[in-house]
Design a protein around this motif. Sequence first.
Motif, PDB file in Angstrom:
ATOM      1  N   PRO A   7     -12.474  12.835  -1.658  1.00 29.91           N
ATOM      2  CA  PRO A   7     -11.098  12.215  -1.989  1.00 29.91           C
ATOM      3  C   PRO A   7     -10.239  12.858  -1.765  1.00 29.91           C
ATOM      4  O   PRO A   7     -10.227  13.795  -1.578  1.00 29.91           O
ATOM      5  CB  PRO A   7     -11.777  11.924  -3.814  1.00 29.91           C
ATOM      6  CG  PRO A   7     -12.887  12.536  -3.119  1.00 29.91           C
ATOM      7  CD  PRO A   7     -13.645  13.297  -2.537  1.00 29.91           C
ATOM      8  N   VAL A   8      -9.307  12.185  -1.526  1.00 30.37           N
ATOM      9  CA  VAL A   8      -7.465  12.653  -1.175  1.00 30.37           C
ATOM     10  C   VAL A   8      -6.549  12.452  -2.538  1.00 30.37           C
ATOM     11  O   VAL A   8      -6.845  11.519  -3.043  1.00 30.37           O
ATOM     12  CB  VAL A   8      -6.830  11.751   0.493  1.00 30.37           C
ATOM     13  CG1 VAL A   8      -5.568  11.844   0.605  1.00 30.37           C
ATOM     14  CG2 VAL A   8      -7.847  11.732   1.439  1.00 30.37           C
ATOM     15  N   ALA A   9      -6.190  14.026  -2.790  1.00 26.18           N
ATOM     16  CA  ALA A   9      -5.258  13.451  -3.731  1.00 26.18           C
ATOM     17  C   ALA A   9      -4.446  12.952  -3.171  1.00 26.18           C
ATOM     18  O   ALA A   9      -2.975  12.823  -2.439  1.00 26.18           O
ATOM     19  CB  ALA A   9      -4.694  15.015  -4.291  1.00 26.18           C
ATOM     20  N   THR A  10      -3.596  12.372  -4.171  1.00 24.23           N
ATOM     21  CA  THR A  10      -1.746  11.780  -4.172  1.00 24.23           C
ATOM     22  C   THR A  10      -0.888  11.775  -4.878  1.00 24.23           C
ATOM     23  O   THR A  10      -1.594  13.052  -5.999  1.00 24.23           O
ATOM     24  CB  THR A  10      -1.784  10.270  -4.594  1.00 24.23           C
ATOM     25  OG1 THR A  10      -2.481   9.859  -5.492  1.00 24.23           O
ATOM     26  CG2 THR A  10      -3.012   9.460  -3.160  1.00 24.23           C
ATOM     27  N   PRO A  11      -0.145  12.221  -4.773  1.00 23.78           N
ATOM     28  CA  PRO A  11       1.101  12.317  -3.106  1.00 23.78           C
ATOM     29  C   PRO A  11       0.644  12.782  -2.268  1.00 23.78           C
ATOM     30  O   PRO A  11       0.253  13.860  -2.654  1.00 23.78           O
ATOM     31  CB  PRO A  11       1.927  12.078  -3.180  1.00 23.78           C
ATOM     32  CG  PRO A  11       2.524  12.433  -4.583  1.00 23.78           C
ATOM     33  CD  PRO A  11       1.620  12.713  -5.245  1.00 23.78           C
ATOM     34  N   ASP A  17      -0.931   6.823  -4.436  1.00 25.31           N
ATOM     35  CA  ASP A  17      -1.481   5.485  -4.923  1.00 25.31           C
ATOM     36  C   ASP A  17      -0.687   4.283  -5.873  1.00 25.31           C
ATOM     37  O   ASP A  17       0.537   4.417  -6.404  1.00 25.31           O
ATOM     38  CB  ASP A  17      -1.795   6.435  -6.793  1.00 25.31           C
ATOM     39  CG  ASP A  17      -3.160   6.322  -6.800  1.00 25.31           C
ATOM     40  OD1 ASP A  17      -3.979   6.137  -6.510  1.00 25.31           O
ATOM     41  OD2 ASP A  17      -3.586   7.712  -8.418  1.00 25.31           O
ATOM     42  N   ASN A  18      -1.744   3.278  -5.875  1.00 19.57           N
ATOM     43  CA  ASN A  18      -0.878   2.180  -6.046  1.00 19.57           C
ATOM     44  C   ASN A  18      -1.546   1.060  -7.242  1.00 19.57           C
ATOM     45  O   ASN A  18      -1.998   0.091  -7.359  1.00 19.57           O
ATOM     46  CB  ASN A  18      -1.046   1.285  -4.349  1.00 19.57           C
ATOM     47  CG  ASN A  18      -0.419  -0.083  -4.994  1.00 19.57           C
ATOM     48  OD1 ASN A  18       1.246  -0.039  -5.922  1.00 19.57           O
ATOM     49  ND2 ASN A  18      -0.873  -1.505  -4.520  1.00 19.57           N
ATOM     50  N   LYS A  19      -2.202   2.191  -8.868  1.00 25.48           N
ATOM     51  CA  LYS A  19      -3.017   1.975  -9.475  1.00 25.48           C
ATOM     52  C   LYS A  19      -2.323   1.797 -10.867  1.00 25.48           C
ATOM     53  O   LYS A  19      -2.763   1.248 -11.357  1.00 25.48           O
ATOM     54  CB  LYS A  19      -4.209   2.485  -9.584  1.00 25.48           C
ATOM     55  CG  LYS A  19      -5.131   2.498  -8.293  1.00 25.48           C
ATOM     56  CD  LYS A  19      -5.957   3.711  -8.645  1.00 25.48           C
ATOM     57  CE  LYS A  19      -7.152   3.947  -7.252  1.00 25.48           C
ATOM     58  NZ  LYS A  19      -7.936   3.921  -7.513  1.00 25.48           N
ATOM     59  N   ARG A  20      -0.331   1.805 -10.675  1.00 24.17           N
ATOM     60  CA  ARG A  20       0.065   2.502 -11.637  1.00 24.17           C
ATOM     61  C   ARG A  20       0.453   0.975 -12.356  1.00 24.17           C
ATOM     62  O   ARG A  20       1.035   0.830 -14.318  1.00 24.17           O
ATOM     63  CB  ARG A  20       1.686   3.314 -11.548  1.00 24.17           C
ATOM     64  CG  ARG A  20       0.341   4.744 -11.322  1.00 24.17           C
ATOM     65  CD  ARG A  20       1.637   5.747 -11.195  1.00 24.17           C
ATOM     66  NE  ARG A  20       1.539   5.250 -10.177  1.00 24.17           N
ATOM     67  CZ  ARG A  20       2.612   5.773  -8.825  1.00 24.17           C
ATOM     68  NH1 ARG A  20       3.710   7.026  -9.711  1.00 24.17           N
ATOM     69  NH2 ARG A  20       2.728   5.800  -7.527  1.00 24.17           N
ATOM     70  N   THR A  69       2.562  -5.008 -10.051  1.00 23.53           N
ATOM     71  CA  THR A  69       3.188  -4.880  -8.650  1.00 23.53           C
ATOM     72  C   THR A  69       3.244  -4.363  -7.373  1.00 23.53           C
ATOM     73  O   THR A  69       3.929  -4.600  -6.431  1.00 23.53           O
ATOM     74  CB  THR A  69       4.299  -5.356  -9.433  1.00 23.53           C
ATOM     75  OG1 THR A  69       5.660  -4.648  -9.785  1.00 23.53           O
ATOM     76  CG2 THR A  69       4.339  -6.827 -10.370  1.00 23.53           C
ATOM     77  N   GLY A  70       3.213  -3.139  -8.081  1.00 25.02           N
ATOM     78  CA  GLY A  70       2.658  -2.356  -6.477  1.00 25.02           C
ATOM     79  C   GLY A  70       4.908  -1.636  -6.081  1.00 25.02           C
ATOM     80  O   GLY A  70       4.876  -0.591  -5.535  1.00 25.02           O
ATOM     81  N   GLY A  71       5.281  -2.211  -7.525  1.00 25.86           N
ATOM     82  CA  GLY A  71       6.916  -1.248  -7.748  1.00 25.86           C
ATOM     83  C   GLY A  71       6.819   0.005  -7.511  1.00 25.86           C
ATOM     84  O   GLY A  71       7.679   0.690  -7.078  1.00 25.86           O
ATOM     85  N   ALA A  72       5.764   1.001  -8.298  1.00 25.41           N
ATOM     86  CA  ALA A  72       5.745   2.102  -8.439  1.00 25.41           C
ATOM     87  C   ALA A  72       5.153   3.029  -7.310  1.00 25.41           C
ATOM     88  O   ALA A  72       5.505   3.798  -6.915  1.00 25.41           O
ATOM     89  CB  ALA A  72       4.743   2.538  -9.847  1.00 25.41           C
ATOM     90  N   ALA A  73       4.277   2.619  -6.926  1.00 24.86           N
ATOM     91  CA  ALA A  73       4.071   2.770  -5.208  1.00 24.86           C
ATOM     92  C   ALA A  73       5.061   2.872  -4.499  1.00 24.86           C
ATOM     93  O   ALA A  73       5.102   3.690  -3.814  1.00 24.86           O
ATOM     94  CB  ALA A  73       2.540   2.296  -4.824  1.00 24.86           C
ATOM     95  N   SER A  74       5.639   1.326  -4.106  1.00 27.85           N
ATOM     96  CA  SER A  74       7.080   1.482  -3.106  1.00 27.85           C
ATOM     97  C   SER A  74       7.848   2.601  -3.486  1.00 27.85           C
ATOM     98  O   SER A  74       8.415   3.043  -2.801  1.00 27.85           O
ATOM     99  CB  SER A  74       7.491  -0.511  -3.097  1.00 27.85           C
ATOM    100  OG  SER A  74       7.972  -0.538  -1.835  1.00 27.85           O
ATOM    101  N   ASP A  75       8.754   3.228  -4.973  1.00 27.57           N
ATOM    102  CA  ASP A  75       9.310   3.934  -4.742  1.00 27.57           C
ATOM    103  C   ASP A  75       8.920   4.771  -4.924  1.00 27.57           C
ATOM    104  O   ASP A  75       9.982   5.254  -4.197  1.00 27.57           O
ATOM    105  CB  ASP A  75       9.431   3.494  -6.541  1.00 27.57           C
ATOM    106  CG  ASP A  75      10.633   1.790  -7.028  1.00 27.57           C
ATOM    107  OD1 ASP A  75      10.610   1.526  -5.964  1.00 27.57           O
ATOM    108  OD2 ASP A  75      10.459   1.843  -8.183  1.00 27.57           O
TER     109      ASP A  75
END
Length: 109
Positions: free
Chosen positions: A1-5, A41-44, A47-53
């Motif tokens: 597993p890769v830690a994010t970010p 991570d894109n799970k929060r 819409t994926g907005g948090a990951a994009s930011d």
Amino acid sequence: PVATPGAFVVPLSDLPAQDEAFTGQTLQRVLSKFSVVLVVDNKRDSTGGAASDELEQLRQAVRTALLGWMPPAFEAPLTAGPGNLIDLDNGRVWWGDEFQIEHYWSSND
């Protein structure tokens, strides 16, 4: 597993030009390219907005640190290349931003 970010530096290529020396030695200008691969991570949110930011903040931090930086013993600074989406995998976004620098290889090194 890769830690994010997360961030990884991946060498991409060395593109040597023709020999520029006239003395029996070898002197070649080289364009070296590498990628800084970012994973967030894109799970929060749905819409994926948090990951994009978060991804854009990380990309900006990398550009600020590397763009124009001249490593010791080099005569030219790092410049930016293209950036691209690498993968969307298991709720993670993988992005790569390329950088490049010109330098010399010499038979005297």
